[in-house]
Design a protein around this motif. Structure first.
Motif, PDB file in Angstrom:
ATOM      1  N   PHE A  49      82.309  12.248  64.043  1.00  0.00           N
ATOM      2  CA  PHE A  49      83.747  12.486  63.959  1.00  0.00           C
ATOM      3  C   PHE A  49      84.232  13.045  65.297  1.00  0.00           C
ATOM      4  O   PHE A  49      83.680  14.000  65.828  1.00  0.00           O
ATOM      5  N   ASP A  50      85.273  12.454  65.864  1.00  0.00           N
ATOM      6  CA  ASP A  50      85.773  12.862  67.181  1.00  0.00           C
ATOM      7  C   ASP A  50      86.677  14.087  67.051  1.00  0.00           C
ATOM      8  O   ASP A  50      87.783  14.010  66.514  1.00  0.00           O
ATOM      9  N   LEU A  51      86.192  15.222  67.547  1.00  0.00           N
ATOM     10  CA  LEU A  51      86.953  16.468  67.494  1.00  0.00           C
ATOM     11  C   LEU A  51      87.809  16.698  68.733  1.00  0.00           C
ATOM     12  O   LEU A  51      88.635  17.614  68.760  1.00  0.00           O
ATOM     13  N   GLU A  85     101.208  14.976  54.892  1.00  0.00           N
ATOM     14  CA  GLU A  85     101.829  15.347  56.156  1.00  0.00           C
ATOM     15  C   GLU A  85     101.102  14.743  57.350  1.00  0.00           C
ATOM     16  O   GLU A  85     101.365  15.104  58.501  1.00  0.00           O
ATOM     17  N   GLY A  86     100.177  13.834  57.097  1.00  0.00           N
ATOM     18  CA  GLY A  86      99.506  13.107  58.171  1.00  0.00           C
ATOM     19  C   GLY A  86      98.375  13.840  58.849  1.00  0.00           C
ATOM     20  O   GLY A  86      97.960  13.459  59.945  1.00  0.00           O
ATOM     21  N   GLN A  87      97.844  14.888  58.201  1.00  0.00           N
ATOM     22  CA  GLN A  87      96.751  15.648  58.804  1.00  0.00           C
ATOM     23  C   GLN A  87      95.401  14.985  58.543  1.00  0.00           C
ATOM     24  O   GLN A  87      95.193  14.323  57.526  1.00  0.00           O
ATOM     25  N   THR A  88      94.487  15.163  59.475  1.00  0.00           N
ATOM     26  CA  THR A  88      93.100  14.801  59.240  1.00  0.00           C
ATOM     27  C   THR A  88      92.479  15.888  58.366  1.00  0.00           C
ATOM     28  O   THR A  88      92.680  17.078  58.609  1.00  0.00           O
ATOM     29  N   ILE A  89      91.716  15.492  57.356  1.00  0.00           N
ATOM     30  CA  ILE A  89      91.223  16.429  56.349  1.00  0.00           C
ATOM     31  C   ILE A  89      89.731  16.684  56.540  1.00  0.00           C
ATOM     32  O   ILE A  89      88.918  15.757  56.536  1.00  0.00           O
ATOM     33  N   ALA A  90      89.380  17.966  56.712  1.00  0.00           N
ATOM     34  CA  ALA A  90      87.984  18.399  56.739  1.00  0.00           C
ATOM     35  C   ALA A  90      87.754  19.345  55.569  1.00  0.00           C
ATOM     36  O   ALA A  90      88.644  20.127  55.213  1.00  0.00           O
ATOM     37  N   LEU A 122      86.322  14.371  56.880  1.00  0.00           N
ATOM     38  CA  LEU A 122      85.131  14.998  57.456  1.00  0.00           C
ATOM     39  C   LEU A 122      84.548  15.945  56.425  1.00  0.00           C
ATOM     40  O   LEU A 122      85.159  16.960  56.091  1.00  0.00           O
ATOM     41  N   LEU A 123      83.392  15.591  55.881  1.00  0.00           N
ATOM     42  CA  LEU A 123      82.731  16.415  54.872  1.00  0.00           C
ATOM     43  C   LEU A 123      81.682  17.292  55.537  1.00  0.00           C
ATOM     44  O   LEU A 123      80.793  16.810  56.236  1.00  0.00           O
ATOM     45  N   ALA A 183      81.651  25.875  67.300  1.00  0.00           N
ATOM     46  CA  ALA A 183      80.905  25.558  68.521  1.00  0.00           C
ATOM     47  C   ALA A 183      81.017  24.079  68.871  1.00  0.00           C
ATOM     48  O   ALA A 183      81.182  23.715  70.047  1.00  0.00           O
ATOM     49  N   ASN A 184      80.947  23.218  67.848  1.00  0.00           N
ATOM     50  CA  ASN A 184      81.103  21.784  68.097  1.00  0.00           C
ATOM     51  C   ASN A 184      82.498  21.455  68.608  1.00  0.00           C
ATOM     52  O   ASN A 184      82.666  20.609  69.492  1.00  0.00           O
ATOM     53  N   LEU A 185      83.505  22.126  68.062  1.00  0.00           N
ATOM     54  CA  LEU A 185      84.876  21.910  68.527  1.00  0.00           C
ATOM     55  C   LEU A 185      85.024  22.360  69.978  1.00  0.00           C
ATOM     56  O   LEU A 185      85.647  21.674  70.808  1.00  0.00           O
ATOM     57  N   ALA A 186      84.446  23.512  70.297  1.00  0.00           N
ATOM     58  CA  ALA A 186      84.494  24.004  71.675  1.00  0.00           C
ATOM     59  C   ALA A 186      83.799  23.039  72.623  1.00  0.00           C
ATOM     60  O   ALA A 186      84.268  22.776  73.739  1.00  0.00           O
ATOM     61  N   LYS A 187      82.669  22.495  72.183  1.00  0.00           N
ATOM     62  CA  LYS A 187      81.944  21.535  73.007  1.00  0.00           C
ATOM     63  C   LYS A 187      82.774  20.267  73.214  1.00  0.00           C
ATOM     64  O   LYS A 187      82.874  19.743  74.339  1.00  0.00           O
ATOM     65  N   ALA A 188      83.393  19.765  72.142  1.00  0.00           N
ATOM     66  CA  ALA A 188      84.213  18.560  72.243  1.00  0.00           C
ATOM     67  C   ALA A 188      85.415  18.779  73.154  1.00  0.00           C
ATOM     68  O   ALA A 188      85.894  17.844  73.805  1.00  0.00           O
TER      69      ALA A 188
END
Length: 607
Positions: free
Chosen positions: A285-287, A363-368, A384-385, A414-419
């Motif tokens: 999943f592209d963050l 509202e068009g949000q991506t759902i995690a 994103l599960l 951490a993954n979001l920060a890396k992306a």
């Protein structure tokens, strides 16, 4: 919030229905009941209180019948009495129901005006009467249900039994989960796969608005437009063995002690080995395009989200909104394009959180979704599960699910920060190293269980308790206060430590213990200053810190709990242990029902 089991079988089903309810008692334990068809009539056995009372009723008055429905209740409309216990029945129909029929009052008045007599205070009884009217008027069970379902507003999962059709069960869901199970020439209905685990592993999940007809010659699902549809059959993978406490006194204690293992299991999914080193995986999943995160949850899961807000903003520098799920839709939130809406739930069926998820989707949000049940409704609706791998949590007060949520959220931050390009290789290695050490640190915290038990008396005699913390320890203060309230029934509140002087300090006296969560680190000195303000006014302080913190500030405290020294990143995961153990031992000292505290249930499927 309640539990449903239904069996269309060949042998007497009462014992198997009761076994299914035992697996669902965490969903509600105010009353329980079973209905079957015996010699052409609907027979019921019901009892108020916990499931053991229904077991005694069945032992005294056995209930034959090869087709039956069963229910364990968390009271919404009407008290936890035998008359209000499900199943509700007329001469023709018996019904069990999870959820709330919001328009039950006008429906009840309409039915009473036509001479229908009610015997309970529940909203559910109107369903039995509405369907019964249709059947008495000559409609078939299928026609009757098809006619009645559109009249019901709110949320429901229903299982319906018909006197004149002993080889038929009908189920329906709208806003509350229901699954169909397929066995050897038998069919089952259940609130979730766990209830049906000893009966079958072959499960179909009904989708929103579905209803299902279970007959001897097959099963047919209809959607909300009454069009015949097929729902895929999956293998649930849920064990059929009843979960037991092992050598532990309570499920809560057992689940606290499981945390080193389940946190390790969870992190294993989010940390990977690459060229001999443990690294953050690059998600499919592209963050990188995420511009804002909206976190929504309830209760303990909300406090996990509070911790995540600190992490996301600190590491990824992405702005975060945080909402209580029950308030989210009603404040008309402004949701930016490119946003990630993150929902946290132990069960994946929490009604408020699920409704908020669907609003964010609109509202068009991506759902995690961070969830402990990967087959739940929220999991199935996510883009994103992010499963927690905590395993079944039976104690109503969440412990291991909370620590696993924190582990997942830390890895996601951490993954979001890396992306986002916010982590250097050395920073990534440092974060990964700290996360990998969390299970051992939790195990180290558990070593202080006996000392925590020994000081539980400091809290057990109090009427009011305050918890203080700064930074990510502030959500831990809120969570500690919630745990104490939930299982010991002592009034407790959590505060950001710096807020003490803005009002709560007026409550301080020698009768109000103050639990201070303060690991040594950047915010330690400021927290100690707030602690000293409490001590200067005669307050009794219980300090939870590491060795350095206790050495520096333990003097004058009525008690101290010494934790292993850990990196600030994993401190919330580790410090969850002492606040859980403190609440647990206080509750044991007071003699309350630790695993099934009054008025609560595990899976909150009503708004």
């Amino acid at each position: 919030m309640c539990g449903i089991v239904g069996i269309l079988g060949h042998d007497d089903v009462a014992d198997r229905l009761l076994d299914g309810l035992k697996r669902l008692e965490y969903r509600g334990y105010d009353s329980a009941g079973i209905a079957t068809i015996v010699d052409g009539a609907i027979e019921r056995r019901r009892a108020s209180g916990k499931l053991v009372n229904l077991g005694k009723e069945l032992a005294a008055h056995p209930l034959p019948g090869t087709t039956g429905i069963a229910h364990t209740r968390w009271a919404t409309h009407g008290g936890p009495t035998t008359n209000n216990a499900h199943p509700h029945a007329t001469d023709e129909v018996a019904v069990v129901h999870n959820g709330i029929i919001e328009n039950f009052k006008p429906l009840r008045e309409e039915l009473q005006a036509r001479g229908r007599v009610f015997t309970s205070e529940t909203d559910t009884e109107v369903v039995a009467h509405l369907i019964s009217e249709q059947v008495e008027g000559g409609k078939t069970p299928i026609e009757a249900v098809r006619e009645v379902l559109p009249r019901l507003h709110g949320a429901f999962a229903l299982a319906i039994l018909f006197r004149s059709h002993p080889d038929l069960l009908i189920g329906a869901r709208l806003g509350s989960p229901l699954v169909v199970g397929y066995g050897e020439d038998e069919t089952y209905l259940g609130s979730d796969a766990l209830a049906l685990a000893p009966l079958t592993q072959r499960i179909a999940y009904l989708e929103e608005g579905d209803w299902v007809v279970c007959a001897r010659d097959g099963t047919q699902v209809y959607d909300r437009a009454n069009v015949a549809v097929e729902r895929p059959v999956t293998i649930s993978g849920v064990t059929g063995a009843l979960i037991d406490k092992g050598n532990h006194r309570h499920f809560m204690q057992k689940e606290i002690y499981e945390q080193p293992i389940v946190v390790a299991q969870t992190l294993r999914s989010y940390l990977q080995r690459f060229e001999g080193q443990i690294v953050l995986p690059i998600p499919e999943f592209d963050l990188s395009g995420i511009r804002r995160v909206t976190i929504v949850a309830c209760g303990t899961s909300f406090y996990a989200g509070m911790v995540a807000k600190y992490w996301f903003e600190q590491f990824a520098r992405v702005p975060v909104d945080l909402d209580v799920a029950s308030e989210f839709r009603y404040r008309a939130p402004v949701m930016e394009e490119g946003g990630l809406a993150l929902f946290i739930s132990q069960s994946g069926e929490t009604a408020d959180t699920l409704a908020a998820l669907r609003h964010a989707r609109s509202e068009g949000q991506t759902i995690a979704v961070v969830v402990n049940v990967p087959t739940s409704t929220m999991a199935r609706e996510a883009d994103l599960l992010l499963p927690t791998h905590a395993g079944p949590e039976i104690g109503v007060a969440s412990t291991k699910a909370f620590s696993c949520q924190l582990a997942v959220l830390a890895a996601l931050a951490a993954n979001l920060a890396k992306a986002k390009g916010r982590l250097s290789e050395s920073e990534e290695r440092s974060i990964v190293r700290q996360l990998a050490e969390a299970p051992a640190a939790i195990n180290g915290a558990l070593a202080y269980d006996e000392s925590i038990e020994a000081i539980a008396g400091v809290i057990a005699g109090a009427r009011d308790v305050l918890y203080l913390g700064r930074g990510t320890d502030y959500p831990l203060a809120l969570e500690g206060a919630l745990k104490l309230k939930e299982i010991s029934y002592i009034h407790a509140e959590g505060y950001a430590a710096g807020e003490m002087k803005h009002g709560p300090i007026a409550l301080i006296d020698e009768n109000v213990p103050v639990v201070v969560i303060a690991p040594s680190g950047p915010l330690f000195d400021k927290t100690v200053s707030n602690m000293q303000e409490v001590q200067a006014r005669g307050g009794k302080v219980l300090l939870i810190s590491d060795y350095d913190g206790v050495e520096a500030a333990g003097e004058g405290c009525v008690a101290t709990i010494t934790m292993p020294k850990v990196h600030p990143l994993i401190a919330p995961i580790v410090y969850a242990v002492p606040v859980q153990l403190l609440a647990y031992h206080v509750a044991v000292a007071k003699g309350t029902d630790v695993d099934q505290p009054r008025n609560l249930a595990k899976s909150v499927t009503v708004e």
